[in-house]
Design an enzyme around this catalytic site. Structure first.
Site, PDB file in Angstrom:
ATOM      1  CG  ASP A 422       0.542  44.386  49.647  1.00  0.00           C
ATOM      2  OD1 ASP A 422       1.215  44.199  50.454  1.00  0.00           O
ATOM      3  OD2 ASP A 422       0.917  44.956  48.856  1.00  0.00           O
ATOM      4  CE  LYS A 504      13.114  41.867  57.508  1.00  0.00           C
ATOM      5  NZ  LYS A 504      13.239  42.132  55.668  1.00  0.00           N
TER       6      LYS A 504
END
Length: 691
Positions: A422, A504
């Protein structure tokens, strides 16, 4: 010499003649072309290559090279990438209509079958059916629900072929919700009533196959069933699935199938699937002792064995190094947090079904984390930020836990505990495009290190339900699209496919056998900064909201590891191999020398293993090769006395004799540069073995 028949065998004969009668089996058009190219590039075309060839006429060589070119053209055509639902709308329509045709065929063959859902998927489609118990009309006895067999699938396929041959038109109809419910009740399809209740838009659309069959559906479809190439459709398997994924609901039977635009594509796909079986990461993980799923501990929880841990550590170390070099700070956050944090972030409201149950701690509820992002938001909020501080780039290999139903778990690809690679970027609006370009650069750099350099890219835009102003959506979407254009990457646009909190970019990698895998994602988020009240002080002294970017490159370590295993078939590159060099002692008299070499290698960061030496040399070599060890060193008395090692490569065979220090330095250099070891040593006789 048996050459067989066909152009490739004829080509082998020509090549055998051209190189002075050597065995044709050792040559192919591609190897011939490489040898010519190598000779040209090295400037030796007029010496060694010509000297090896008999006198031939120009016309012979013209025909020879033309045949090479023709064969290579055939090879390239065979290697053409298969289309996907994302890049071929016609293929998607064929698959969607095939699902309807299959459902119609099942109900023709087995009238008691009740239909549920039948979506297209990456390589085809499936449809779920419920088979209730029935009553025998003659005896009155209860007949158990049908369990579909391979023979049943053949029956269904024949019925599908007939439907396709009749070329029924596909017709779209719009009806009211009440009319749709009435028709469904008349058919006796209770699952369709539940589906109707879940549809929130109006009007309700129905697709008809002629006047024979219909289904609730939004499309798209081909114009008529005859547009489906029936020889490019194959029914594959039957699996169980609970309705709505709920173990308390009815058990359905799911028929998986695949459909393509022509039989050649189907043949290529079947070949790819056969190869995929050989590369299954679950099988290789056990065979190579990399990881396990211990059912005594619970499904979907991964145990990393020493060799698998070594590879994982190599992946993570490289990831951290590249992130630090690119201006990221590596952070660590807790594994649990007060439930109120997940209520603030919205995860508890929107994602509760994917979260494990809460635990009570001193009268308060705590939640094991399903995401890392709320923690990074709290870190940002820890103090007031200035526009001069931005951007922040925080990266974390954070382990998260999500509830997945047992029936959905699959090796490393679908687990309950996994580590996300992440990272979150907090930036100014005017910094966004440059930050996205840097993310894409880093993604390309990291993925290419592992051999992935072919991508399918999708830009997803604003859905109907979303948060944030039109201006911020437009600017963020423009930044994502602008970054892709800077990279020069081809991409498709998924209109309305973005998350509710922002647009995105999704990136699928293509593996060695042509399959695509969703891995990397870059997502703009206007939701969490608002929910957490994230701010910075602008140049004008006003408090503004930063843009938050979520991004992952691997997706998760576990899933990427599974993809990597299947991509290289467990044959890891030297730099990642858990054992890079295995020492094979011929006699107990060299054990101390082997231990000395292994110790020296370990200090240099080289992973060396010493065989126990209780097997004959041939068996030692076979064992090492079965374990995919890239380099082996045969060690006898002569090697010990001279301080050398006789090296064998798993891919290249015997490489010769090397000074041990020279070898270790070379191996260390190759591992550092992520290249394979291919040096040639002294050509001396191998040591005597104990065989």
């Amino acid at each position: 010499m048996h050459l067989g028949k066909g152009p490739s065998h004829a080509m082998s004969l020509l090549l055998a003649l051209a190189v002075g009668g050597r065995a044709a089996a050792a040559f192919s058009p591609s190897t011939f072309k490489r040898s010519v190219a190598s000779s040209v590039s090295s400037g030796s075309m007029g010496t060694s290559f010509r000297a090896a060839m008999p006198t031939t006429s120009p016309s012979f060589m013209t025909r020879l090279m033309s045949t090479v070119a023709a064969e290579e053209k055939v090879e390239k055509e065979e290697e053409k990438e298969l289309p996907t639902n994302d890049n071929d709308g016609d293929l998607l329509r064929i698959r969607h209509t095939s699902a309807h045709v299959m459902a119609m065929a099942v109900q023709q063959a087995f009238p008691e079958a009740q239909t549920t859902i039948g979506p297209w998927i990456d390589n085809g489609f499936y449809y779920d059916f419920y088979f209730p118990e029935t009553i025998d009309a003659e005896t009155g006895e209860v007949v158990p629900s049908r369990k579909l067999t391979d023979q049943d699938l053949k029956t269904v396929k024949k019925a599908m072929d007939k439907i396709i041959s009749k070329n029924y038109p596909l017709r779209r109809e719009e009806v009211s919700r009440e009319e749709a419910a009435l028709r469904i009740k008349e058919l006796g399809e209770p699952f369709k009533l539940e589906i109707l209740d879940s549809i929130k838009t109006e009007p309700i659309t129905i697709y008809h196959i002629g006047d024979e069959w219909w289904d609730l559906c939004a499309g798209p479809h081909v114009e008529s069933t005859g547009k489906i190439p029936k020889k490019a459709v194959a029914l594959q398997s039957v699996a169980g699935a609970y309705w709505r994924g709920d173990e308390k609901r009815e058990m359905l039977q799911r028929i998986y199938a695949t459909a393509w635009k022509d039989p050649k594509q189907l043949k290529q796909y079947k070949k790819m699937m056969e190869e995929a079986k050989k590369r299954d990461h679950r099988m290789l993980g056990k065979k190579l002792d990399l990881f396990s799923i211990q059912e005594d501990a619970g499904g979907g929880l991964v145990f990393w064995h020493p060799k698998g841990s070594t590879i994982r550590r190599g992946i993570e170390d490289f990831w951290k190094q590249r992130h630090i070099e690119n201006g990221y700070d590596v952070v660590y956050t807790p594994h649990i947090a007060n439930l109120n944090l997940w209520k603030t972030s919205g995860h508890f409201e929107f994602y509760e079904e994917g979260m494990f149950d809460q635990m009570e701690v001193e009268g308060e509820e705590y939640q094991i984390k399903p995401m890392n992002c709320p923690f990074h938001c709290l870190m940002y909020k820890n103090e007031m930020r200035s526009y001069r501080d931005l951007p922040f780039r925080w990266a974390e290999l954070g382990t998260v836990y999500r509830y997945e139903r047992s029936g959905t778990l699959h090796g490393l690809m679908r687990v309950r505990g996994f580590t996300q690679d992440d990272a979150h970027i907090f930036c100014l609006p005017e910094q966004l495009q440059d930050e996205i370009v840097q993310v894409l650069d880093l993604t390309e750099e990291i993925l290419s290190r592992f051999g992935f350099d072919k991508y399918d890219i999708m830009l997803s835009t604003r859905p109907e339900k979303s948060v944030g102003s039109d201006d911020i959506w437009d600017s963020a979407t423009a930044a994502l699209e602008g970054a892709l254009k800077v990279k020069g990457w081809d991409y498709a646009i998924d209109e309305g496919g973005g998350a509710f909190y922002g647009p995105k970019i999704d990136l699928k990698i293509r593996d060695a056998i042509g399959r695509t895998w969703q891995c990397s994602t870059v997502q703009c988020d206007f939701n969490l900064p608002e929910r957490f009240g994230l701010e910075y002080v602008s140049a004008e002294g006003t408090k503004e909201q930063p843009i938050m970017v979520h991004r992952a490159i691997f997706g998760s370590i576990e899933r990427f590891f599974g993809i990597l295993v299947e991509n290289c078939a467990g044959d890891f590159p030297l730099w990642l191999s858990p054992v890079q060099l295995k020492l094979l002692p011929v006699t107990d008299g060299v054990n101390d020398y082997c231990a000395e070499v292994a110790k020296k290698a370990a200090r240099m960061g080289i992973r060396v293993e010493v065989d126990r030496g209780n097997e004959r040399l041939g068996k030692q070599i076979r064992n090492a090769e079965q374990q995919r060890v890239p380099l082996m060193a045969v060690v006898g008395m002569k090697e010990m006395e001279s301080g050398k090692l006789t090296i064998r490569s798993r891919k290249l065979g015997d490489l010769g004799l090397f000074d041990s220090d020279t070898l270790l330095n070379a191996v260390a250099d190759c591992a550092a540069d992520a290249v394979e070891f291919s040096q040639q040593g002294e050509k001396e006789e191998a040591p005597e073995s104990s065989e």
